[in-house]
Scaffold this motif. Structure first.
Motif, PDB file in Angstrom:
ATOM      1  N   PHE A  67     -24.154 -31.718 146.253  1.00 25.81           N
ATOM      2  CA  PHE A  67     -23.128 -32.073 145.294  1.00 25.81           C
ATOM      3  C   PHE A  67     -21.748 -31.736 145.848  1.00 25.81           C
ATOM      4  N   VAL A  68     -20.777 -32.556 145.480  1.00 26.99           N
ATOM      5  CA  VAL A  68     -19.412 -32.329 145.938  1.00 26.99           C
ATOM      6  C   VAL A  68     -18.922 -30.960 145.518  1.00 26.99           C
ATOM      7  N   LEU A  69     -19.371 -30.529 144.339  1.00 25.98           N
ATOM      8  CA  LEU A  69     -18.924 -29.233 143.835  1.00 25.98           C
ATOM      9  C   LEU A  69     -19.321 -28.094 144.753  1.00 25.98           C
ATOM     10  N   HIS A  70     -20.326 -28.286 145.557  1.00 26.60           N
ATOM     11  CA  HIS A  70     -20.846 -27.207 146.374  1.00 26.60           C
ATOM     12  C   HIS A  70     -20.263 -27.192 147.780  1.00 26.60           C
ATOM     13  N   ASP A  71     -19.108 -27.878 147.972  1.00 28.42           N
ATOM     14  CA  ASP A  71     -18.425 -27.787 149.240  1.00 28.42           C
ATOM     15  C   ASP A  71     -17.769 -26.428 149.414  1.00 28.42           C
ATOM     16  N   ASN A  72     -17.610 -25.670 148.331  1.00 30.14           N
ATOM     17  CA  ASN A  72     -17.079 -24.315 148.415  1.00 30.14           C
ATOM     18  C   ASN A  72     -18.128 -23.388 148.996  1.00 30.14           C
ATOM     19  N   TYR A  73     -17.689 -22.490 149.849  1.00 30.11           N
ATOM     20  CA  TYR A  73     -18.649 -21.579 150.463  1.00 30.11           C
ATOM     21  C   TYR A  73     -17.982 -20.244 150.782  1.00 30.11           C
ATOM     22  N   VAL A  74     -18.795 -19.231 150.980  1.00 31.30           N
ATOM     23  CA  VAL A  74     -18.324 -17.929 151.441  1.00 31.30           C
ATOM     24  C   VAL A  74     -19.301 -17.436 152.503  1.00 31.30           C
ATOM     25  N   VAL A  75     -18.762 -16.818 153.541  1.00 30.07           N
ATOM     26  CA  VAL A  75     -19.581 -16.278 154.623  1.00 30.07           C
ATOM     27  C   VAL A  75     -19.540 -14.759 154.548  1.00 30.07           C
ATOM     28  N   LEU A  76     -20.710 -14.149 154.499  1.00 30.21           N
ATOM     29  CA  LEU A  76     -20.824 -12.700 154.398  1.00 30.21           C
ATOM     30  C   LEU A  76     -21.520 -12.132 155.625  1.00 30.21           C
ATOM     31  N   GLU A  77     -21.168 -10.922 155.981  1.00 30.46           N
ATOM     32  CA  GLU A  77     -21.928 -10.156 156.955  1.00 30.46           C
ATOM     33  C   GLU A  77     -22.436  -8.914 156.241  1.00 30.46           C
ATOM     34  N   LEU A  78     -23.703  -8.613 156.414  1.00 28.85           N
ATOM     35  CA  LEU A  78     -24.254  -7.456 155.722  1.00 28.85           C
ATOM     36  C   LEU A  78     -25.039  -6.563 156.673  1.00 28.85           C
ATOM     37  N   ILE A  79     -25.030  -5.302 156.374  1.00 35.83           N
ATOM     38  CA  ILE A  79     -25.805  -4.320 157.121  1.00 35.83           C
ATOM     39  C   ILE A  79     -27.030  -3.981 156.290  1.00 35.83           C
ATOM     40  N   ASP A  80     -28.204  -4.135 156.882  1.00 41.98           N
ATOM     41  CA  ASP A  80     -29.447  -3.958 156.136  1.00 41.98           C
ATOM     42  C   ASP A  80     -29.812  -2.485 156.017  1.00 41.98           C
ATOM     43  N   GLU A  81     -29.067  -1.795 155.153  1.00 43.85           N
ATOM     44  CA  GLU A  81     -29.376  -0.409 154.805  1.00 43.85           C
ATOM     45  C   GLU A  81     -29.696  -0.342 153.326  1.00 43.85           C
ATOM     46  N   ARG A  82     -30.545   0.603 152.944  1.00 43.07           N
ATOM     47  CA  ARG A  82     -30.950   0.774 151.550  1.00 43.07           C
ATOM     48  C   ARG A  82     -31.454  -0.551 150.974  1.00 43.07           C
ATOM     49  N   ASN A  83     -32.219  -1.276 151.808  1.00 40.54           N
ATOM     50  CA  ASN A  83     -32.853  -2.526 151.367  1.00 40.54           C
ATOM     51  C   ASN A  83     -31.820  -3.578 150.957  1.00 40.54           C
TER      52      ASN A  83
ATOM     53  N   MET B  43     -30.548 -11.210 148.913  1.00 40.02           N
ATOM     54  CA  MET B  43     -31.281 -12.468 148.769  1.00 40.02           C
ATOM     55  C   MET B  43     -31.744 -12.680 147.336  1.00 40.02           C
ATOM     56  N   MET B  44     -32.084 -11.597 146.640  1.00 44.04           N
ATOM     57  CA  MET B  44     -32.499 -11.712 145.248  1.00 44.04           C
ATOM     58  C   MET B  44     -31.302 -12.028 144.341  1.00 44.04           C
ATOM     59  N   HIS B  45     -30.156 -11.351 144.584  1.00 45.95           N
ATOM     60  CA  HIS B  45     -28.973 -11.565 143.751  1.00 45.95           C
ATOM     61  C   HIS B  45     -28.436 -12.979 143.872  1.00 45.95           C
ATOM     62  N   PHE B  46     -28.565 -13.569 145.058  1.00 44.06           N
ATOM     63  CA  PHE B  46     -28.030 -14.909 145.286  1.00 44.06           C
ATOM     64  C   PHE B  46     -29.152 -15.931 145.430  1.00 44.06           C
ATOM     65  N   ALA B  47     -30.287 -15.678 144.756  1.00 44.26           N
ATOM     66  CA  ALA B  47     -31.471 -16.535 144.914  1.00 44.26           C
ATOM     67  C   ALA B  47     -31.219 -17.958 144.471  1.00 44.26           C
ATOM     68  N   HIS B  48     -30.387 -18.164 143.434  1.00 43.25           N
ATOM     69  CA  HIS B  48     -30.195 -19.507 142.896  1.00 43.25           C
ATOM     70  C   HIS B  48     -29.022 -20.246 143.546  1.00 43.25           C
ATOM     71  N   PHE B  49     -28.404 -19.648 144.582  1.00 43.07           N
ATOM     72  CA  PHE B  49     -27.357 -20.321 145.337  1.00 43.07           C
ATOM     73  C   PHE B  49     -27.944 -20.930 146.610  1.00 43.07           C
ATOM     74  N   GLU B  50     -27.435 -22.086 146.996  1.00 43.65           N
ATOM     75  CA  GLU B  50     -27.839 -22.660 148.284  1.00 43.65           C
ATOM     76  C   GLU B  50     -27.230 -21.810 149.393  1.00 43.65           C
ATOM     77  N   LYS B  51     -28.033 -21.418 150.383  1.00 42.40           N
ATOM     78  CA  LYS B  51     -27.537 -20.480 151.390  1.00 42.40           C
ATOM     79  C   LYS B  51     -28.268 -20.632 152.715  1.00 42.40           C
ATOM     80  N   GLN B  52     -27.645 -20.096 153.756  1.00 40.79           N
ATOM     81  CA  GLN B  52     -28.231 -20.037 155.085  1.00 40.79           C
ATOM     82  C   GLN B  52     -28.082 -18.618 155.604  1.00 40.79           C
TER      83      GLN B  52
ATOM     84  N   LYS C  32     -24.291 -17.505 154.727  1.00 41.07           N
ATOM     85  CA  LYS C  32     -23.353 -18.506 154.223  1.00 41.07           C
ATOM     86  C   LYS C  32     -23.868 -19.013 152.889  1.00 41.07           C
ATOM     87  N   ILE C  33     -23.064 -18.864 151.839  1.00 37.44           N
ATOM     88  CA  ILE C  33     -23.463 -19.208 150.484  1.00 37.44           C
ATOM     89  C   ILE C  33     -22.568 -20.326 149.966  1.00 37.44           C
ATOM     90  N   LYS C  34     -23.166 -21.403 149.451  1.00 33.68           N
ATOM     91  CA  LYS C  34     -22.418 -22.478 148.816  1.00 33.68           C
ATOM     92  C   LYS C  34     -22.427 -22.257 147.301  1.00 33.68           C
TER      93      LYS C  34
END
Length: 314
Positions: free
Chosen positions: A222-238, A244-253, A265-267
């Motif tokens: 969808f055109v609406l999903h051209d917005n995105y944010v790129v995150l870097e995370l450190i896998d500590e404390r799970n 991945m659970m918090h952003f489960a319903h967002f399209e992501k890579q 990368k989350i759209k």
């Protein structure tokens, strides 16, 4: 969490998965006497994964799986079938009880005497607004079915609705798709009009009438999903599993950068930007916003506002 994932892993066991369904299609053609080498290759490529040709075809051709003869006939006398297990039936029964499922015409036909694996009384949903869509309302159901039919048949719609500010509207629109907000517990209709994309909460639609076909072709996203944010995370404390659970319903890579660091990368839709900012902030120093600058500025502004609310500690 591990227990829930364990249950899902059993329900979707690989025995009933992609490889077995692909081989079942091959054997079905063999039982009918129609199978050829080219057909085997085509079935595998269309129904399995890209690398499956390196696994399934050699296993059948070299008779590691003794299912096909050299002339592509089979010793089987009957077409293979894979009936559902009792656990799968109980899971399907539980899902069929969700009122949102019924909006898509799904019923529990064939599962009338099956006990559900779980019911709504077995879990508590938190961090969600309490004014979700009225899924059992007849008018809402009729509107949803009309909208869904318009999308499937590629037709325009004439809708009368009220905006969130209470302004009545009547428009001819091209429906592009439907999205669901988990936090709001609402379905939104994505529409196209005058070269712009917008959204309407389906519960706000008072009248919806099907019109002629529009002939437009949309991209998969969808055109609406051209917005995105790129995150870097450190896998500590799970952190990775929680993100991945918090952003489960967002399209992501997701991409692994090293043994502890991941790039995500989350759209998202502009309507979800406030929710997204709050969720990103909830992970503290474990998550860093890399791009875009506009989103980083939103994070900074919210942190500044939070800091300004602190009491003087002197």
């Amino acid at each position: 969490m591990r227990r829930e994932w364990g249950v899902i892993a059993v329900i979707f066991n690989e025995i009933y998965g992609c490889y077995y369904n692909t081989v079942a299609k091959i054997l079905q053609q063999a039982v009918q006497g129609n199978l050829t080498e080219d057909m085997v290759d085509k079935i595998v490529r269309e129904n399995a994964f890209a690398e499956s040709v390196l696994t399934i075809i050699p296993a059948l051709r070299e008779q590691k799986w003794q299912l096909l003869n050299d002339d592509f006939t089979t010793p089987l006398k009957h077409t293979p079938s894979m009936p559902l297990t009792n656990l799968q039936k109980r899971w399907l029964k539980a899902i069929s009880l969700d009122p949102r499922i019924k909006l898509f015409g799904v019923t529990d036909k064939g599962l009338e005497n099956v006990d559900p694996l779980f019911t709504a009384d077995d879990y508590v949903v938190f961090d969600k607004y309490g004014d979700g869509d009225p899924y059992d309302d007849e008018h809402y159901i009729e509107t949803f079915h009309t909208v869904l039919r318009a999308i499937n048949e590629g037709r325009k719609i004439n809708v009368s609705y009220t905006t969130r500010r209470g302004v009545p509207m009547d428009k001819i629109l091209i429906p592009q798709g439907i999205e669901y907000s988990e936090k709001d517990d609402k379905f939104r209709l994505i529409v196209y009009s005058k070269r712009e994309c917008g959204v309407i909460n389906i519960a706000r639609i008072e009248k919806c009438m099907l019109l002629e076909k529009h002939g437009c072709k949309f991209k998969n996203q969808f055109v609406l999903h051209d917005n995105y944010v790129v995150l870097e995370l450190i896998d500590e404390r799970n952190a990775l599993e929680r993100v991945m659970m918090h952003f489960a319903h967002f399209e992501k890579q997701a991409e692994r950068m090293d043994s502890r660091k991941y790039r995500l990368k989350i759209k998202y839709s502009p309507m979800d930007i406030t929710e997204l900012v709050i969720r990103v902030l909830s992970f503290g120093p474990l998550v860093k916003v890399v791009e875009p600058d506009d989103f980083k500025n939103l994070i900074k502004e919210r942190l500044i506002r939070q800091k300004s609310c602190e009491l003087d500690r002197n």
